[in-house]
Design a protein around this motif. Sequence first.
Motif, PDB file in Angstrom:
ATOM      1  N   GLY A 113      -6.033   4.614   1.667  1.00  0.00           N
ATOM      2  CA  GLY A 113      -5.084   4.949   0.622  1.00  0.00           C
ATOM      3  C   GLY A 113      -4.985   3.798  -0.352  1.00  0.00           C
ATOM      4  O   GLY A 113      -5.496   2.694  -0.109  1.00  0.00           O
ATOM      5  N   ALA A 114      -4.316   4.056  -1.464  1.00  0.00           N
ATOM      6  CA  ALA A 114      -4.228   3.053  -2.526  1.00  0.00           C
ATOM      7  C   ALA A 114      -3.469   1.818  -2.053  1.00  0.00           C
ATOM      8  O   ALA A 114      -2.447   1.916  -1.359  1.00  0.00           O
ATOM      9  N   ALA A 115      -3.965   0.656  -2.448  1.00  0.00           N
ATOM     10  CA  ALA A 115      -3.358  -0.612  -2.036  1.00  0.00           C
ATOM     11  C   ALA A 115      -3.553  -1.656  -3.122  1.00  0.00           C
ATOM     12  O   ALA A 115      -4.460  -1.567  -3.958  1.00  0.00           O
ATOM     13  N   ILE A 116      -2.676  -2.651  -3.086  1.00  0.00           N
ATOM     14  CA  ILE A 116      -2.741  -3.823  -3.963  1.00  0.00           C
ATOM     15  C   ILE A 116      -2.810  -5.057  -3.075  1.00  0.00           C
ATOM     16  O   ILE A 116      -2.107  -5.137  -2.060  1.00  0.00           O
ATOM     17  N   GLY A 117      -3.641  -6.007  -3.433  1.00  0.00           N
ATOM     18  CA  GLY A 117      -3.720  -7.209  -2.618  1.00  0.00           C
ATOM     19  C   GLY A 117      -4.289  -8.395  -3.382  1.00  0.00           C
ATOM     20  O   GLY A 117      -4.636  -8.306  -4.565  1.00  0.00           O
ATOM     21  N   GLU A 118      -4.382  -9.513  -2.682  1.00  0.00           N
ATOM     22  CA  GLU A 118      -4.893 -10.764  -3.244  1.00  0.00           C
ATOM     23  C   GLU A 118      -6.135 -11.201  -2.483  1.00  0.00           C
ATOM     24  O   GLU A 118      -6.161 -11.195  -1.245  1.00  0.00           O
ATOM     25  N   VAL A 119      -7.177 -11.551  -3.222  1.00  0.00           N
ATOM     26  CA  VAL A 119      -8.404 -12.045  -2.604  1.00  0.00           C
ATOM     27  C   VAL A 119      -8.125 -13.396  -1.948  1.00  0.00           C
ATOM     28  O   VAL A 119      -7.647 -14.331  -2.606  1.00  0.00           O
ATOM     29  N   PHE A 151       0.836  -1.190   0.000  1.00  0.00           N
ATOM     30  CA  PHE A 151       0.000   0.000   0.000  1.00  0.00           C
ATOM     31  C   PHE A 151       0.872   1.242   0.000  1.00  0.00           C
ATOM     32  O   PHE A 151       2.061   1.208   0.307  1.00  0.00           O
ATOM     33  N   SER A 152       0.250   2.333  -0.388  1.00  0.00           N
ATOM     34  CA  SER A 152       0.958   3.570  -0.685  1.00  0.00           C
ATOM     35  C   SER A 152       0.852   4.557   0.470  1.00  0.00           C
ATOM     36  O   SER A 152      -0.177   4.622   1.156  1.00  0.00           O
ATOM     37  N   VAL A 153       1.918   5.327   0.689  1.00  0.00           N
ATOM     38  CA  VAL A 153       1.839   6.514   1.541  1.00  0.00           C
ATOM     39  C   VAL A 153       2.187   7.717   0.668  1.00  0.00           C
ATOM     40  O   VAL A 153       3.152   7.686  -0.095  1.00  0.00           O
ATOM     41  N   ASP A 154       1.367   8.773   0.764  1.00  0.00           N
ATOM     42  CA  ASP A 154       1.440   9.884  -0.175  1.00  0.00           C
ATOM     43  C   ASP A 154       1.278  11.221   0.553  1.00  0.00           C
ATOM     44  O   ASP A 154       0.614  11.299   1.596  1.00  0.00           O
ATOM     45  N   PRO A 155       1.837  12.298  -0.030  1.00  0.00           N
ATOM     46  CA  PRO A 155       1.724  13.613   0.612  1.00  0.00           C
ATOM     47  C   PRO A 155       0.284  14.068   0.849  1.00  0.00           C
ATOM     48  O   PRO A 155       0.004  14.740   1.852  1.00  0.00           O
ATOM     49  N   TYR A 156      -0.645  13.740  -0.054  1.00  0.00           N
ATOM     50  CA  TYR A 156      -2.015  14.222   0.118  1.00  0.00           C
ATOM     51  C   TYR A 156      -2.652  13.712   1.411  1.00  0.00           C
ATOM     52  O   TYR A 156      -3.617  14.302   1.921  1.00  0.00           O
ATOM     53  N   MET A 157      -2.115  12.613   1.952  1.00  0.00           N
ATOM     54  CA  MET A 157      -2.673  12.064   3.183  1.00  0.00           C
ATOM     55  C   MET A 157      -2.499  13.019   4.357  1.00  0.00           C
ATOM     56  O   MET A 157      -3.292  12.994   5.307  1.00  0.00           O
ATOM     57  N   ARG A 158      -1.449  13.864   4.297  1.00  0.00           N
ATOM     58  CA  ARG A 158      -1.281  14.854   5.380  1.00  0.00           C
ATOM     59  C   ARG A 158      -2.475  15.803   5.417  1.00  0.00           C
ATOM     60  O   ARG A 158      -2.967  16.146   6.501  1.00  0.00           O
ATOM     61  N   GLY A 159      -2.957  16.231   4.247  1.00  0.00           N
ATOM     62  CA  GLY A 159      -4.124  17.095   4.213  1.00  0.00           C
ATOM     63  C   GLY A 159      -5.369  16.426   4.769  1.00  0.00           C
ATOM     64  O   GLY A 159      -6.212  17.069   5.400  1.00  0.00           O
ATOM     65  N   ARG A 160      -5.482  15.128   4.560  1.00  0.00           N
ATOM     66  CA  ARG A 160      -6.656  14.400   5.068  1.00  0.00           C
ATOM     67  C   ARG A 160      -6.632  14.249   6.580  1.00  0.00           C
ATOM     68  O   ARG A 160      -7.658  13.907   7.184  1.00  0.00           O
TER      69      ARG A 160
END
Length: 335
Positions: free
Chosen positions: A74-80, A46-55
């Motif tokens: 936040g955006a993430a990739i995974g397996e069912v 999963f991603s950590v991004d600058p926009y998360m500070r605003g949230r």
Amino acid sequence: MSTTTSIQWQLVSRPTGEPTVDNVARIEITLPELGVGEVRVRNTFFSVDPYMRGRMNGGRSYIAPFNLDETMQGAAIGEVIESQDAALPVGSLVQHQLGWRDLAQGSAAQFQPLPNVPGVSPSLFLSVLGITGITAWVGLTQIAHVTEGDIVFVSGAAGGVGTMVGQIARLLGASRVVGSAGTAEKVDLLTNKYGYDAAFNYRDGDLRGQLAKAAPGGIDVYFDNVGGEHLTAALGAFNDGGRAAICGAISLYNADSDIGVRNMSNIVTRGLTLKGFTMGSYFQFAPEFGEAMRGWLEDGKIVFDETISVGIDSAFDAFTGMMNGANVGKAIIRL
């Protein structure tokens, strides 16, 4: 019947200035049994991004703030790993917005299937083939309208978006690309790996002087990830008809008050265009971007870095490190 627990990060208080561990909590949640039409996903990245500070703030922005005492997203990739929806069987690779946790669960509609591309890490769907790549491409093609021969300046050039902007600008015909970064090592990477013609360390001061040296012919396009003094320097360096794609202002995200921007009169006297953008209004361009980026990757015309932090417990430190420039390329958590 056995229970399944998920480790998750929640926001428990609004930060003042730089976020600290007192603003967040690592908790364990017992997940309910799956309902009809739901899936359970084991996150792999999963991603950590600058926009998360605003949230983390409570005020109005282009995206809703995180709620207190709820798991951040936040955006993430995974397996069912469990499924009650035939469209997403067990083993499906999916992308979604339920990051900041090791297990995600919800309606199948929240999860989008992704292809398994041989030889390509799924993490690239969070970076080069994902939000950082398309943000760079949209900023250059739809906002700044880069053209053949343009001189392009990129702030925050060693980050996930910035490393893509410089390369894409050259592929679109820019004659010179210059960038700023926060360490000598990053400056070297920009010129030796990412194809920047010149780069400088903004921590050395005199941004306007350093920019003038790196771009003695002025600049035609500015891709802004930083704001503040960088925007002031760019406004002073623009040629007539210059265009700026305002993507971020990371220098201001932890500030108690805004930092004044100077050289504003040049917007009028040099006929400049400054336009801010967020990706929510531009995802209709995803197919066009994807076709272009896949071609560039296949032809070896794009290089990239990922700063990988391992384990759910590393997530908050990775986020604050990214906010302070500790990453090169995209900052990603691998689980």
